[in-house]
Design an enzyme around this catalytic site. Structure first.
Site, PDB file in Angstrom:
ATOM      1  N   HIS A   5       1.719  -1.684  -3.297  1.00  0.00           N
ATOM      2  CA  HIS A   5       0.998  -1.532  -4.567  1.00  0.00           C
ATOM      3  C   HIS A   5      -0.444  -1.173  -4.265  1.00  0.00           C
ATOM      4  O   HIS A   5      -1.009  -1.644  -3.290  1.00  0.00           O
ATOM      5  CB  HIS A   5       1.062  -2.845  -5.369  1.00  0.00           C
ATOM      6  CG  HIS A   5       0.737  -2.648  -6.803  1.00  0.00           C
ATOM      7  ND1 HIS A   5      -0.553  -2.675  -7.272  1.00  0.00           N
ATOM      8  CD2 HIS A   5       1.534  -2.385  -7.869  1.00  0.00           C
ATOM      9  CE1 HIS A   5      -0.530  -2.451  -8.572  1.00  0.00           C
ATOM     10  NE2 HIS A   5       0.715  -2.261  -8.963  1.00  0.00           N
TER      11      HIS A   5
ATOM     12  N   HIS B 121       5.645   5.412  -9.252  1.00  0.00           N
ATOM     13  CA  HIS B 121       5.202   4.528 -10.352  1.00  0.00           C
ATOM     14  C   HIS B 121       6.454   3.950 -11.024  1.00  0.00           C
ATOM     15  O   HIS B 121       7.228   3.243 -10.393  1.00  0.00           O
ATOM     16  CB  HIS B 121       4.321   5.372 -11.287  1.00  0.00           C
ATOM     17  CG  HIS B 121       3.593   4.613 -12.367  1.00  0.00           C
ATOM     18  ND1 HIS B 121       3.470   3.254 -12.403  1.00  0.00           N
ATOM     19  CD2 HIS B 121       2.934   5.063 -13.485  1.00  0.00           C
ATOM     20  CE1 HIS B 121       2.768   2.891 -13.473  1.00  0.00           C
ATOM     21  NE2 HIS B 121       2.441   3.979 -14.155  1.00  0.00           N
TER      22      HIS B 121
ATOM     23  N   ASP C 154       9.073  -3.542  -9.504  1.00  0.00           N
ATOM     24  CA  ASP C 154      10.232  -2.660  -9.588  1.00  0.00           C
ATOM     25  C   ASP C 154      11.364  -3.047  -8.644  1.00  0.00           C
ATOM     26  O   ASP C 154      12.491  -2.608  -8.822  1.00  0.00           O
ATOM     27  CB  ASP C 154       9.820  -1.208  -9.289  1.00  0.00           C
ATOM     28  CG  ASP C 154       9.088  -0.593 -10.464  1.00  0.00           C
ATOM     29  OD1 ASP C 154       9.363  -1.008 -11.596  1.00  0.00           O
ATOM     30  OD2 ASP C 154       8.258   0.302 -10.238  1.00  0.00           O
TER      31      ASP C 154
HETATM   32  N1  ACO Z   1       7.394   1.328   2.270  1.00  0.00           N
HETATM   33  C1  ACO Z   1       6.928   1.594   3.489  1.00  0.00           C
HETATM   34  N2  ACO Z   1       5.621   1.844   3.750  1.00  0.00           N
HETATM   35  C2  ACO Z   1       4.774   1.817   2.712  1.00  0.00           C
HETATM   36  C3  ACO Z   1       5.197   1.530   1.412  1.00  0.00           C
HETATM   37  C4  ACO Z   1       6.574   1.291   1.192  1.00  0.00           C
HETATM   38  N3  ACO Z   1       7.035   1.042  -0.016  1.00  0.00           N
HETATM   39  N4  ACO Z   1       4.141   1.572   0.571  1.00  0.00           N
HETATM   40  C5  ACO Z   1       3.088   1.879   1.328  1.00  0.00           C
HETATM   41  N5  ACO Z   1       3.453   2.022   2.630  1.00  0.00           N
HETATM   42  C6  ACO Z   1       2.592   2.364   3.754  1.00  0.00           C
HETATM   43  C7  ACO Z   1       2.295   3.849   3.726  1.00  0.00           C
HETATM   44  O1  ACO Z   1       3.248   4.594   4.437  1.00  0.00           O
HETATM   45  C8  ACO Z   1       0.918   3.890   4.362  1.00  0.00           C
HETATM   46  O2  ACO Z   1       1.078   3.717   5.743  1.00  0.00           O
HETATM   47  P1  ACO Z   1       0.069   4.419   6.784  1.00  0.00           P
HETATM   48  O3  ACO Z   1      -1.260   3.791   6.511  1.00  0.00           O
HETATM   49  O4  ACO Z   1       0.645   4.073   8.110  1.00  0.00           O
HETATM   50  O5  ACO Z   1       0.096   5.892   6.460  1.00  0.00           O
HETATM   51  C9  ACO Z   1       0.250   2.624   3.828  1.00  0.00           C
HETATM   52  O6  ACO Z   1       1.321   1.727   3.552  1.00  0.00           O
HETATM   53  C10 ACO Z   1      -0.548   2.863   2.553  1.00  0.00           C
HETATM   54  O7  ACO Z   1       0.312   3.473   1.578  1.00  0.00           O
HETATM   55  P2  ACO Z   1      -0.181   4.466   0.474  1.00  0.00           P
HETATM   56  O8  ACO Z   1       0.993   5.134  -0.135  1.00  0.00           O
HETATM   57  O9  ACO Z   1      -1.255   5.363   1.020  1.00  0.00           O
HETATM   58  O10 ACO Z   1      -0.872   3.429  -0.524  1.00  0.00           O
HETATM   59  P3  ACO Z   1      -1.214   3.688  -2.040  1.00  0.00           P
HETATM   60  O11 ACO Z   1      -2.087   2.579  -2.459  1.00  0.00           O
HETATM   61  O12 ACO Z   1      -1.679   5.074  -2.244  1.00  0.00           O
HETATM   62  O13 ACO Z   1       0.240   3.603  -2.717  1.00  0.00           O
HETATM   63  C11 ACO Z   1       2.212   2.974  -3.746  1.00  0.00           C
HETATM   64  C12 ACO Z   1       0.741   2.584  -3.478  1.00  0.00           C
HETATM   65  C13 ACO Z   1       2.299   4.395  -4.258  1.00  0.00           C
HETATM   66  C14 ACO Z   1       2.765   2.032  -4.805  1.00  0.00           C
HETATM   67  C15 ACO Z   1       3.014   2.831  -2.414  1.00  0.00           C
HETATM   68  O14 ACO Z   1       2.976   1.504  -1.961  1.00  0.00           O
HETATM   69  C16 ACO Z   1       4.450   3.305  -2.595  1.00  0.00           C
HETATM   70  O15 ACO Z   1       4.697   4.510  -2.510  1.00  0.00           O
HETATM   71  N6  ACO Z   1       5.404   2.356  -2.826  1.00  0.00           N
HETATM   72  C17 ACO Z   1       6.773   2.743  -3.095  1.00  0.00           C
HETATM   73  C18 ACO Z   1       6.937   3.190  -4.540  1.00  0.00           C
HETATM   74  C19 ACO Z   1       6.851   2.035  -5.508  1.00  0.00           C
HETATM   75  O16 ACO Z   1       7.465   1.003  -5.329  1.00  0.00           O
HETATM   76  N7  ACO Z   1       6.112   2.266  -6.593  1.00  0.00           N
HETATM   77  C20 ACO Z   1       5.997   1.292  -7.692  1.00  0.00           C
HETATM   78  C21 ACO Z   1       4.622   0.706  -7.699  1.00  0.00           C
HETATM   79  S1  ACO Z   1       4.508  -0.562  -8.923  1.00  0.00           S
HETATM   80  C22 ACO Z   1       4.506   0.293 -10.353  1.00  0.00           C
HETATM   81  O17 ACO Z   1       4.070   1.398 -10.463  1.00  0.00           O
HETATM   82  C23 ACO Z   1       5.082  -0.376 -11.499  1.00  0.00           C
END
Ligand code: ACO
Length: 385
Positions: free
Chosen positions: A265, A226, A322
């Site tokens: 996201h 987050h 971010d």
């Molecule tokens: N890099 C690479 N792969 C990613 C990323 C990423 N940043 N984000 C998601 N994926 C992939 C996951 O590995 C997953 O792949 P799979 O289906 O092959 O297992 C798929 O995309 C879905 O990802 P989840 O984490 O299950 O999606 P969720 O909706 O739960 O998560 C989140 C959203 C937590 C923001 C995720 O995209 C993430 O971890 N991003 C990196 C952290 C980040 O930038 N957070 C800030 C968010 S904005 C904010 O809070 C202000």
């Protein structure tokens, strides 16, 4: 009995679940649009400022000139911090994570607010203004102490963003820098039922007071999935080192199933409109006289291109707010450990707006979990196990 009998559909991470109605914010994850109280984020970033946006979020309408002046005066008046809170920041700033110091400082404020346990809507509004104003002073003071410098008292003649930079650096800031920071505050101010706002509402739905509720939000915001992603993204850019290394770094990370911080996201399945606004500042950093700033901007833009190519259209993973924030903050002289505290100080406006709205028709937040363990086990005394 088969414990899987009647197993309900599980919504992991509460994905896709609506739990309340709100008129604070609309996130359109398909079209990449964001509105605060009906106003597009691009309009607010271009034409408004954080103080007016905080008013808009709290009161649900844009202020008249007179209302804005009165609100601005209150915000300026509330900047000062109790001596004990400043002392506590001084005691822990050097060794605790800044978000831990800030969480503690926000929590401590309740002890110095005579209205802390007055839960009338008017008192909660006054506390919200205090919290929005003081949280920026707390974030700046943490940055100040972490760089080993002495506390700087707020200056009521400065705007919200100017005062933040002044309390952090001890110098009257450049107007352009302050305007950029003000936009950063504005785009971070609110984002519907994100994890930290939900955390605030869970705490507040028990009728815990406003200070307790936003302290819960502080805890939730810290994590790298987050609010902590901004700091993590900058750390990654520094690890990449130069734009020539970006492709190898990103491909190795993706091959190793690592997440690239600042991408993806839960709601946006297209470009995050806030990221587009923050990104616009990076273009000018490409011609900065400072090598570090040029380098970070080049790395960020090359990583963006690669990630969109690898995962954007294929998996709906685009840059979020971010990703580009770090290089912009660095250009304003803000150290990485203060990024998430700035996010918290801005989001305080959204947290309070949501909490005040939710309390109007409060319902305890208490979802269910499906039990998948065993039942009716025989208890074996410890000496026989
Ligand atoms: N890099 C690479 N792969 C990613 C990323 C990423 N940043 N984000 C998601 N994926 C992939 C996951 O590995 C997953 O792949 P799979 O289906 O092959 O297992 C798929 O995309 C879905 O990802 P989840 O984490 O299950 O999606 P969720 O909706 O739960 O998560 C989140 C959203 C937590 C923001 C995720 O995209 C993430 O971890 N991003 C990196 C952290 C980040 O930038 N957070 C800030 C968010 S904005 C904010 O809070 C202000």
């Amino acid at each position: 009995m088969d414990i899987n009998e009647g197993k309900p559909e599980i919504h992991a991470g509460l994905e896709g679940i609506y739990f309340t109605e709100s008129s604070v914010c609309k996130v359109d994850g398909q079209q990449g649009r964001l509105y605060y109280r009906g106003y597009p984020i691009e309009t607010l970033a271009n034409s408004s400022n954080f103080t007016e946006v905080a008013y808009l979020l709290l009161y649900g309408k844009l202020p008249t000139g007179q209302e804005l002046d009165a609100f601005d005066a209150q915000m300026r008046e509330e900047r000062s911090l109790p001596g004990e809170v400043i002392a506590e920041i001084g005691r822990t700033a050097a060794r605790a994570h800044p978000m831990d110091t800030m969480r503690t400082a926000i929590s401590m404020l309740s002890a110095y607010d005579a209205e802390a346990y007055n839960d009338s809507p008017d008192a909660n509004m006054r506390k919200s203004i205090r919290l929005i104003s003081k949280s920026a002073s707390i974030a700046a003071t943490i940055g100040r102490y972490r760089s080993g410098k002495l506390y700087v008292a707020p200056d009521a003649s400065l705007s919200h963003a100017e005062n933040f930079l002044y309390m952090l650096s001890g110098e009257k800031p450049d107007k352009v820098d302050a305007r950029i920071l003000d936009v950063m505050f504005t785009v971070h101010a609110e984002h519907s039922s994100n994890a930290s706002t939900f955390g605030v509402l869970v705490a507040g739905s028990t009728l815990a007071d406003l200070y307790s509720s936003v302290t819960a939000g502080m805890a939730v915001l810290k994590g790298p999935l987050h609010g902590g992603a901004d700091e993590a993204a900058l750390r990654m850019m520094r690890e990449i080192g130069s734009a020539d290394n970006t492709e190898r770094y990103i491909d190795d990370a993706l091959a190793g199933k690592k997440k690239i911080m600042g991408f993806g996201h839960r709601v946006y399945k297209t470009y995050d409109p806030r990221a587009r606004i923050v990104r616009s500042y990076l273009e000018s950093l490409l011609s900065s006289p400072y090598e570090e700033q040029r380098n970070l901007a080049q790395i960020a833009l090359s990583a963006e291109k690669l990630m969109i190519d690898r995962l954007g259209k294929a998996k709906g993973i685009w840059p979020n707010i971010d990703f580009f924030a770090g290089p912009v903050y660095v250009s304003l002289g803000i150290p990485a450990e203060v990024f998430t505290p700035i996010f918290a100080a801005a989001r305080m406006a959204g947290w309070c707006a949501h909490m005040l709205e939710y309390w109007k028709s409060n319902k305890l937040l208490r979802p269910l979990e499906y039990y998948s363990g065993q039942l009716d086990l025989d208890y074996v005394p410890v000496e026989k196990r």
